[in-house]
Motif scaffolding. Structure first.
Motif, PDB file in Angstrom:
ATOM      1  N   GLY A 193      -1.803 -25.869   5.387  1.00 28.57           N
ATOM      2  CA  GLY A 193      -1.097 -25.477   6.501  1.00 28.57           C
ATOM      3  C   GLY A 193      -0.663 -24.141   6.065  1.00 28.57           C
ATOM      4  O   GLY A 193      -0.808 -23.521   4.961  1.00 28.57           O
ATOM      5  N   ALA A 194       0.052 -23.481   7.093  1.00 27.85           N
ATOM      6  CA  ALA A 194       0.215 -22.203   7.033  1.00 27.85           C
ATOM      7  C   ALA A 194       1.217 -21.965   5.899  1.00 27.85           C
ATOM      8  O   ALA A 194       1.437 -20.846   5.373  1.00 27.85           O
ATOM      9  CB  ALA A 194       0.779 -21.507   8.466  1.00 27.85           C
ATOM     10  N   GLU A 195       2.248 -23.056   5.813  1.00 28.43           N
ATOM     11  CA  GLU A 195       3.301 -22.917   4.797  1.00 28.43           C
ATOM     12  C   GLU A 195       3.046 -23.601   3.704  1.00 28.43           C
ATOM     13  O   GLU A 195       3.708 -24.488   3.089  1.00 28.43           O
ATOM     14  CB  GLU A 195       4.635 -23.203   5.455  1.00 28.43           C
ATOM     15  N   ARG A 196       2.014 -23.356   3.154  1.00 30.42           N
ATOM     16  CA  ARG A 196       1.265 -24.002   2.055  1.00 30.42           C
ATOM     17  C   ARG A 196       2.224 -23.975   0.863  1.00 30.42           C
ATOM     18  O   ARG A 196       2.871 -22.971   0.698  1.00 30.42           O
ATOM     19  CB  ARG A 196       0.121 -23.431   1.761  1.00 30.42           C
ATOM     20  N   PRO A 197       2.555 -25.371   0.178  1.00 27.66           N
ATOM     21  CA  PRO A 197       3.165 -24.956  -1.008  1.00 27.66           C
ATOM     22  C   PRO A 197       2.570 -24.356  -2.322  1.00 27.66           C
ATOM     23  O   PRO A 197       1.476 -24.081  -2.450  1.00 27.66           O
ATOM     24  CB  PRO A 197       3.246 -26.640  -1.604  1.00 27.66           C
TER      25      PRO A 197
END
Length: 152
Positions: free
Chosen positions: A82-86
């Motif tokens: 996703g956009a807020e990838r870890p």
């Protein structure tokens, strides 16, 4: 319980992902309520689509059925980070330089435990995050978690 699930899944999946041009971002094996979930996060240059996630899921499901390393019943989920990838690996941090990030630390650094701003640099030992006009240098060893952050 024998060997931890994460390295078993990584070992099964990495040759296939490497051959197909995918990157393994993370593997989680977690219990939520009464259910176990095996979550695999995969990406590639330009992003990954649902059909590719399906192909990876079918491959992994077949491999898991062959060796049956997980004693519990579980749900398998394969998805994009996703956009807020870890940010987990050194390469993740290097790619994130110039991006907006959210970082938490195990203990306060300069009086703060949360940093959200522009990742200015990463040299393997420390990160520099700019919040407004102030730069914060964070020892990498003190980073508890980090991810890309979306600015609204």
């Amino acid at each position: 319980m024998g060997k931890p699930i994460k390295p078993i899944v990584e070992e099964m999946l990495l040759p296939f992902l490497d051959a197909e041009g995918f990157e393994l971002v993370d593997v989680e094996y977690v219990k939520e309520g009464s259910n176990w979930f095996l979550r695999v996060f995969v990406d590639k240059e330009g992003g990954i689509d649902i059909d590719e996630c399906g192909r990876i899921s079918e491959y992994l499901s077949q491999k898991l059925d062959e060796t049956d390393p997980i004693p519990d019943a579980y749900f398998l989920e394969v998805s994009s980070p996703g956009a807020e990838r870890p940010l987990k690996k050194a390469d993740d941090y290097r790619r994130a330089v110039g991006s907006h990030v959210f970082i938490t630390t195990y203990e306060p650094v300069g009086g703060l435990k949360e940093f959200e701003g522009l990742l200015e640099s990463y040299n393997g030992e420390e990160l520099v995050v700019r919040i407004g006009k102030k730069e914060h240098t964070i020892p990498f060893a003190k980073v508890a978690s980090a991810r890309l952050a979306i600015v609204f």
